[in-house]
Design a protein around this motif. Structure first.
Motif, PDB file in Angstrom:
ATOM      1  N   GLU A 279       0.849  -1.192   0.000  1.00 60.86           N
ATOM      2  CA  GLU A 279       0.000   0.000   0.000  1.00 60.86           C
ATOM      3  C   GLU A 279       0.885   1.242   0.000  1.00 60.86           C
ATOM      4  N   THR A 280       0.453   2.235  -0.747  1.00 58.21           N
ATOM      5  CA  THR A 280       1.287   3.418  -0.946  1.00 58.21           C
ATOM      6  C   THR A 280       1.146   4.420   0.196  1.00 58.21           C
TER       7      THR A 280
ATOM      8  N   HIS B 208       4.598   0.942   0.065  1.00 60.79           N
ATOM      9  CA  HIS B 208       5.186   1.619  -1.097  1.00 60.79           C
ATOM     10  C   HIS B 208       5.185   3.103  -0.755  1.00 60.79           C
ATOM     11  N   ILE B 209       6.365   3.692  -0.552  1.00 63.46           N
ATOM     12  CA  ILE B 209       6.488   5.027   0.027  1.00 63.46           C
ATOM     13  C   ILE B 209       6.883   6.048  -1.043  1.00 63.46           C
TER      14      ILE B 209
ATOM     15  N   GLN C 204      -1.984   7.713 -10.847  1.00 64.40           N
ATOM     16  CA  GLN C 204      -3.230   6.969 -11.042  1.00 64.40           C
ATOM     17  C   GLN C 204      -3.789   6.366  -9.746  1.00 64.40           C
ATOM     18  N   ILE C 205      -3.778   7.165  -8.677  1.00 66.94           N
ATOM     19  CA  ILE C 205      -4.324   6.747  -7.388  1.00 66.94           C
ATOM     20  C   ILE C 205      -5.708   7.371  -7.220  1.00 66.94           C
ATOM     21  N   ASP C 206      -6.719   6.554  -6.988  1.00 65.94           N
ATOM     22  CA  ASP C 206      -8.087   7.067  -6.965  1.00 65.94           C
ATOM     23  C   ASP C 206      -8.618   7.394  -5.576  1.00 65.94           C
ATOM     24  N   HIS C 207      -7.959   6.912  -4.531  1.00 64.84           N
ATOM     25  CA  HIS C 207      -8.407   7.203  -3.163  1.00 64.84           C
ATOM     26  C   HIS C 207      -7.243   6.966  -2.217  1.00 64.84           C
ATOM     27  N   ILE C 208      -7.144   7.770  -1.180  1.00 69.15           N
ATOM     28  CA  ILE C 208      -6.030   7.624  -0.248  1.00 69.15           C
ATOM     29  C   ILE C 208      -6.538   7.350   1.162  1.00 69.15           C
ATOM     30  N   ARG C 209      -5.708   6.704   1.936  1.00 71.79           N
ATOM     31  CA  ARG C 209      -6.095   6.318   3.282  1.00 71.79           C
ATOM     32  C   ARG C 209      -6.066   7.514   4.244  1.00 71.79           C
TER      33      ARG C 209
END
Length: 354
Positions: free
Chosen positions: A62-63, A100-101, A144-149
């Motif tokens: 996870e990024t 994944h940082i 291309q990230i659609d949502h973040i934590r």
């Protein structure tokens, strides 16, 4: 587009070494994403805006995204023993073997586009809103990230984090602003920043930004600002119990190498001038505010964060008590002081705030 992803944006005031990354067995890579055209809040446009970032950790994990603060860089965060060293190691809360940082350079710093690239004082005037817009475009268009934590921000990053919650309320599950107040730039916080910009602008050597030698006022004003707003009362008295030690500290600060470009630092500090997070009452994300009791720029006696959380209707404030080992505004940069509170918070935040 990727599934819901952990993203933390951290803004750092200080620069650290950009040598080897010590906290992960995975290869690190400096990258630059080119935004084809970017429109600033002033209406000015810039083609091929560069946004630098460092990528490390497990590419299948996870990024996590971190963004430094005024004058810093993503590489600086990765190399900090009290940040990267406290978070990215084996078994730590942001273990690089699992995550994944991504560490992003803000507009005006690091590998991102800035005045010293060649435009000097003709570079478009940017503010914190522009920074957040650029970060969003990097994440959504470039990566291309659609949502973040979650989004974590320190100092400038904390102020950016408040703006994230307002501008993109459905994009993240949680926000964690640190060392930042959800109010207009004002009081001592603004006045001390103005000393930096006015010192540069009134220096005859600045020449409207078209100097051939760096104006010395930039170093002087920066050293003054750091002593005024970073060390904490107890820490400073401990290190300088008399004028003798104080003089030595000042002399050492002026003797240290100073390589910051005057136009770059002018733009960086003036970017905060119009910060005003209007509409924070409508933030949907879960909130953990992390502050320190000895923060000179965000005095806790004003009760700004407590008032904001009451108006929002949800959220928690974690306050680090002042002590001989805290560092004023810089206290929250030491992740050892808040990582456990964050770990407890984030595990209880629901996924998918959409």
């Amino acid at each position: 587009m990727r599934r819901s992803i952990y993203v933390f944006i951290f803004l750092l005031t200080f620069c650290f070494s950009t040598s080897a990354f010590a906290y992960t067995p995975y290869e690190s890579t400096q990258r630059v994403w080119i935004c084809p055209e970017f429109t600033f809040h002033t209406g000015e446009t810039l083609k091929n805006l560069k946004l630098g970032y460092v990528e490390l950790g497990n590419p299948k994990g996870e990024t996590v995204v971190l963004l430094h603060g005024t004058g810093g860089s993503g590489a600086g965060i990765a190399n900090s023993p009290v940040f990267g060293g406290a978070l990215f190691g084996q078994g730590q809360v942001l273990d690089a073997a699992k995550y994944h940082i991504i560490l992003i350079d803000a507009i005006g710093t690091g590998e991102s586009s800035k005045p010293s690239d060649g435009l000097k004082a003709s570079f478009p005037r940017y503010n914190y809103d522009d920074m957040v817009t650029a970060q969003y475009r990097l994440l959504t268009e470039g990566l291309q990230i659609d949502h973040i934590r979650a989004i974590i921000g320190f100092s400038m990053g904390g102020m950016n984090t408040w703006l994230w919650g307002i501008k993109y309320p459905n994009y993240m599950d949680a926000i964690v602003p640190m060392a930042a107040s959800p109010c207009a730039m004002n009081g001592r916080n603004y006045i001390t920043r103005k000393f930096i910009s006015d010192s540069i602008r009134k220096d005859p050597a600045w020449q409207g930004g078209n100097y051939t030698e760096q104006p010395k006022s930039a170093q002087f004003a920066t050293i003054y600002y750091n002593f005024a707003t970073n060390l904490g009362t107890a820490q400073l008295v401990q290190k300088a119990p008399s004028y003798v030690e104080a003089d030595e500290m000042v002399a050492k600060a002026f003797a240290a190498p100073y390589t910051v470009d005057a136009n770059d630092i002018l733009y960086q500090w003036e970017a905060s001038t119009d910060f005003n997070p209007v509409g924070y009452q409508n933030i949907k994300a879960d909130i953990l505010v992390i502050n320190s009791a000895d923060d000179e720029r965000n005095p806790i006696e004003l009760g700004v964060c407590a008032k904001a959380l009451n108006e929002i209707g949800h959220g928690t404030e974690f306050l680090i008590p002042a002590g001989p080992n805290t560092n004023g505004h810089a206290t929250t940069f030491n992740a050892n002081l808040w990582k456990d509170a964050f770990a407890e918070f984030i595990k209880n935040v629901p996924h998918g705030n959409q």
